[in-house]
Design an enzyme around this catalytic site. Sequence first.
Site, PDB file in Angstrom:
ATOM      1  N   ASN A 149      51.618  44.290  40.772  1.00 41.24           N
ATOM      2  CA  ASN A 149      51.742  45.528  41.539  1.00 41.24           C
ATOM      3  C   ASN A 149      50.911  45.457  42.819  1.00 41.24           C
ATOM      4  O   ASN A 149      51.451  45.268  43.907  1.00 41.24           O
ATOM      5  CB  ASN A 149      51.329  46.719  40.675  1.00 41.24           C
ATOM      6  CG  ASN A 149      51.525  48.048  41.391  1.00 41.24           C
ATOM      7  OD1 ASN A 149      51.908  48.094  42.549  1.00 41.24           O
ATOM      8  ND2 ASN A 149      51.263  49.141  40.695  1.00 41.24           N
ATOM      9  N   ASP A 150      49.592  45.561  42.685  1.00 39.95           N
ATOM     10  CA  ASP A 150      48.728  45.612  43.863  1.00 39.95           C
ATOM     11  C   ASP A 150      48.932  44.422  44.808  1.00 39.95           C
ATOM     12  O   ASP A 150      48.835  44.574  46.021  1.00 39.95           O
ATOM     13  CB  ASP A 150      47.253  45.656  43.433  1.00 39.95           C
ATOM     14  CG  ASP A 150      46.907  46.994  42.785  1.00 39.95           C
ATOM     15  OD1 ASP A 150      47.629  47.978  43.032  1.00 39.95           O
ATOM     16  OD2 ASP A 150      45.927  47.045  42.021  1.00 39.95           O
ATOM     17  N   VAL A 151      49.216  43.258  44.234  1.00 38.05           N
ATOM     18  CA  VAL A 151      49.311  42.046  45.074  1.00 38.05           C
ATOM     19  C   VAL A 151      50.581  42.043  45.933  1.00 38.05           C
ATOM     20  O   VAL A 151      50.786  41.141  46.736  1.00 38.05           O
ATOM     21  CB  VAL A 151      49.264  40.747  44.232  1.00 38.05           C
ATOM     22  CG1 VAL A 151      47.937  40.643  43.511  1.00 38.05           C
ATOM     23  CG2 VAL A 151      50.419  40.657  43.270  1.00 38.05           C
TER      24      VAL A 151
END
Lengths: 463, 141
Positions: A392-394
């Site tokens: 997600n964040d990446v």
Amino acid sequence: MHAESLTMLAYIIAGVCFIMALKGLSSPESSRQGNIFGIVGMTIAILTTLASPMVVNYLWIVIGIAIGGGIGAFIAKKIQMTALPQLVAAFHSLVGLAAVCVATAAYLAPESYGIGVSGHIHTGSLVEMSLGLAVGAITFSGSIIAFGKLQGLISGKPVTFPMQHMLNLALGITLVLLIVVFAVSESSAAFFLLMALAFALGFLLIIPIGGADMPVVISMLNSYSGWAACGIGFTLANSLLIITGALVGASGAILSYIMCKGMNRSFFNVILGGFGADAAAASGPDIGDKTVKSGSADDAAFIMKNASKVIIVPGYGMAVAQAQHALREMADTLKKEGVDVSYAIHPVAGRMPGHMNVLLAEANVPYDEVFELEEINHEFSTADVVYVIGANDVTNPSAKNDPSSPIYGMPILEVDRAKTVLFVKRSMASGYAGVENPLFYADNTMMLFGDAKKMTEQIVQAL
Amino acid sequence: MAAENLAEQAGRVAEKAGELAAVARALAEQAANTVTAVVNGAPAPEATPGPFWYLFTIFVLAIFVGYYVVWRVTPALHSPLMAVTNAISSVIIVGALIAAGPAHFSASQVMGFLAVILASVNIFGGFIVTQRMLSMFKKKK
């Protein structure tokens, strides 16, 4: 030749073997040979020490090696590859505890190591001994906490309380003072108090650090275990221990650096912890009333079948769902359809450095289909489909174009450049950083809600 | 004339010899003092560095070796790197063996025995799990 010179020679050979073991890891082809070098080096080191005139009590030593070796071999053979991070954390704790034991042994019987007699140990040796003891103890208790967090025995959420950093700082200063007191007085009270406080500090240092920062923590503890070995090496005036400790210490430090860079955060920012604890506050960009497009496994299968280039982006969610085998099956089916499939790995994907690579390798994904961030980032613009599974964040574009975002500046996989992004996710919940991902609302994104493994299996069937 | 010259020259040689003897005596005295000093355990005028500095030299050079070798490790193998460094840092078993080694029983021996067990778990576990990981990395067929 003199016996002592022979010992030195053997230790140097063992040291060179260890360097070769690390050098082998520069490519998968040479890596297996490297591991053999490591085993040979260790065997030489142990046999050489056993041959020294001070060691006569072979029975207990053989029993000890048999017990420890049996346990180690059993665990290493049985462990699931998804549980690798906690295994490594547990192993680090053992190195730390072993360092504590050896430091204690040296304190109790200094004559065995030729560093003086009880009550009159050389001051230099006392300093080195207490450093080895303190770093070993911190490694031990810190690794135990890291293990607990990774294994899910204790909450992966950062544990914070007021005055935390002040308390740690005070403990750190007290440790230094105790080392001085111990070096001057050689008092056993100072020795054992130092041990207890170092255990406490290791514990306190790791509890405020959240689950997804574990790659940094594990690398850091890896480094500590090396420095602990160095401390013991100086105490015993043993060159092999110093060489090996320095190699391991440097290795862990480099890995920590790479992980921090992968998150665009300073080492201290990670160590001070608390990241992601204030998740509610950081809601990220105002999304407004944008809508999310969601699709089914059939839709996804249809889109991918008609694509000519698919890039798969795995994350920790893939490891949790054990979806790597289903994923490889999907890739195989697509390849049969003539689709070009490759994998993109972010440096901090997973819970330890290189975690995703091992899981993909376990599922028989050839390593030359797996690419690092810098190698593949320019390829996203030519990809028809990006299949994001458990990450997600990446992939969050806010890191690139929203200076107010907590993750601004973090290098990301630029999946938003692809024609279509398929996002496998259980819910709309935000990632570890607690930041909303605007990618979910993008026109070219289709959300596939469900368990990563089940969803992938359904897609394989639909193909 | 010749006899006088000879006598003169002999005189000069004798003088020189006397000077040399004085120098030799001074040197011998100095050497004797140094020897006595060393025997008595006092530091020699030009003290040689203690073993710490040799170990420290090894330490610093090993960090540099580690630094350059580890930067060349491919990121795909960072997990095996952690596992193998973990295994080799258990070379601390060397210290444990010495503690566990003596014939007579002592508290220090118990500590050594414990450390032998702990380090052995790591050595066997670390190398085996590394081998398991590395054997999975295969090229495209």
